[in-house]
Motif scaffolding. Structure first.
Motif, PDB file in Angstrom:
ATOM      1  N   PHE A  88      -2.765  -1.384  -8.981  1.00 51.63           N
ATOM      2  CA  PHE A  88      -1.279  -1.769  -9.107  1.00 51.63           C
ATOM      3  C   PHE A  88      -1.070  -3.253  -9.128  1.00 51.63           C
ATOM      4  CE2 PHE A  88      -2.476   2.514  -6.973  1.00 51.63           C
ATOM      5  CZ  PHE A  88      -1.753   3.456  -7.939  1.00 51.63           C
ATOM      6  N   LEU A  89      -0.217  -3.798  -9.742  1.00 54.61           N
ATOM      7  CA  LEU A  89       0.325  -5.390  -9.016  1.00 54.61           C
ATOM      8  C   LEU A  89       1.305  -4.535  -8.395  1.00 54.61           C
ATOM      9  CD1 LEU A  89       0.333  -8.098  -9.888  1.00 54.61           C
ATOM     10  CD2 LEU A  89       1.640  -7.574 -12.757  1.00 54.61           C
ATOM     11  N   ILE A 144       0.951  -0.576   0.285  1.00 57.06           N
ATOM     12  CA  ILE A 144      -0.597   0.079  -0.055  1.00 57.06           C
ATOM     13  C   ILE A 144       1.101   1.299  -0.273  1.00 57.06           C
ATOM     14  CG2 ILE A 144      -1.338   1.834   1.393  1.00 57.06           C
ATOM     15  CD1 ILE A 144      -2.778  -1.323   2.077  1.00 57.06           C
ATOM     16  N   ALA A 145       1.924   1.300   0.816  1.00 53.74           N
ATOM     17  CA  ALA A 145       3.058   2.077   0.994  1.00 53.74           C
ATOM     18  C   ALA A 145       3.868   2.538  -0.373  1.00 53.74           C
ATOM     19  CB  ALA A 145       4.064   2.203   1.784  1.00 53.74           C
ATOM     20  N   ARG A 163      -5.771  -1.973  -4.877  1.00 51.28           N
ATOM     21  CA  ARG A 163      -7.091  -1.314  -5.832  1.00 51.28           C
ATOM     22  C   ARG A 163      -7.416   0.091  -4.787  1.00 51.28           C
ATOM     23  NH1 ARG A 163     -13.412  -2.415  -6.974  1.00 51.28           N
ATOM     24  NH2 ARG A 163     -13.555  -0.747  -8.053  1.00 51.28           N
ATOM     25  N   ALA A 164      -7.414   1.766  -5.409  1.00 52.80           N
ATOM     26  CA  ALA A 164      -6.933   2.506  -5.015  1.00 52.80           C
ATOM     27  C   ALA A 164      -7.587   3.471  -5.526  1.00 52.80           C
ATOM     28  CB  ALA A 164      -5.458   3.872  -4.767  1.00 52.80           C
ATOM     29  N   VAL A 221      -6.295  -4.459  -1.536  1.00 53.97           N
ATOM     30  CA  VAL A 221      -5.420  -5.807  -0.807  1.00 53.97           C
ATOM     31  C   VAL A 221      -6.609  -6.800  -1.569  1.00 53.97           C
ATOM     32  CG1 VAL A 221      -3.490  -6.438  -0.758  1.00 53.97           C
ATOM     33  CG2 VAL A 221      -3.721  -4.110   0.134  1.00 53.97           C
ATOM     34  N   ASP A 222      -6.368  -7.305  -2.803  1.00 50.31           N
ATOM     35  CA  ASP A 222      -7.540  -8.607  -3.312  1.00 50.31           C
ATOM     36  C   ASP A 222      -5.305  -9.666  -3.871  1.00 50.31           C
ATOM     37  OD1 ASP A 222      -8.575 -10.811  -3.574  1.00 50.31           O
ATOM     38  OD2 ASP A 222      -9.394 -10.166  -5.529  1.00 50.31           O
TER      39      ASP A 222
END
Length: 127
Positions: free
Chosen positions: A101-102, A8-9, A77-78, A71-72
């Protein structure tokens, strides 16, 4: 295993760079690509960094809201809103942004790196 918080950061670093126009610390993988509404707009980590630092398409962004992250698996995802500097008939242009984001949890580098970004953007006008 790279933590969700670290991944996430990494995504947050990219989102912050949208408004700060300073992507020097965004952890892009060398082969990172970005697709926006089906069109490839990022061709490598270095290309994305240069674009965020000085590209006119990003220079119009003045601020970003606080993202909502999920997160998945290997994706982060944001969802957030952003505002731009230009106005249209006295109204500011903004956008609802949904980016995936991957960022693999088992990246061979041992650190959180962005390998791909898929962006969906819906513009809106505000006062």
């Amino acid at each position: 295993m790279i933590s969700d918080a670290d991944r996430i950061a990494a995504a947050q670093a990219y989102i912050s760079a949208l408004a700060s126009h300073d992507a020097d610390t965004v952890p892009f993988a060398p082969g990172c690509t970005r697709v926006e509404v089906g069109i490839k707009t990022g061709f490598s980590g270095n290309h994305l960094r240069r674009s965020l630092n000085g590209g006119l398409q990003y220079r119009v962004i003045s601020s970003v809201g606080t993202p909502e992250f999920t997160v998945d698996g290997n994706t982060v995802r944001a969802r957030f809103d952003l505002s731009t500097k230009p106005t249209l008939a006295g109204r500011r242009v903004g956008a609802h942004v949904d980016e995936t984001f991957l960022i693999p949890a088992d990246d061979p580098s041992g650190r959180a790196q962005i390998h791909h970004i898929n962006a969906s953007i819906r513009p809106f006008l505000t006062r």
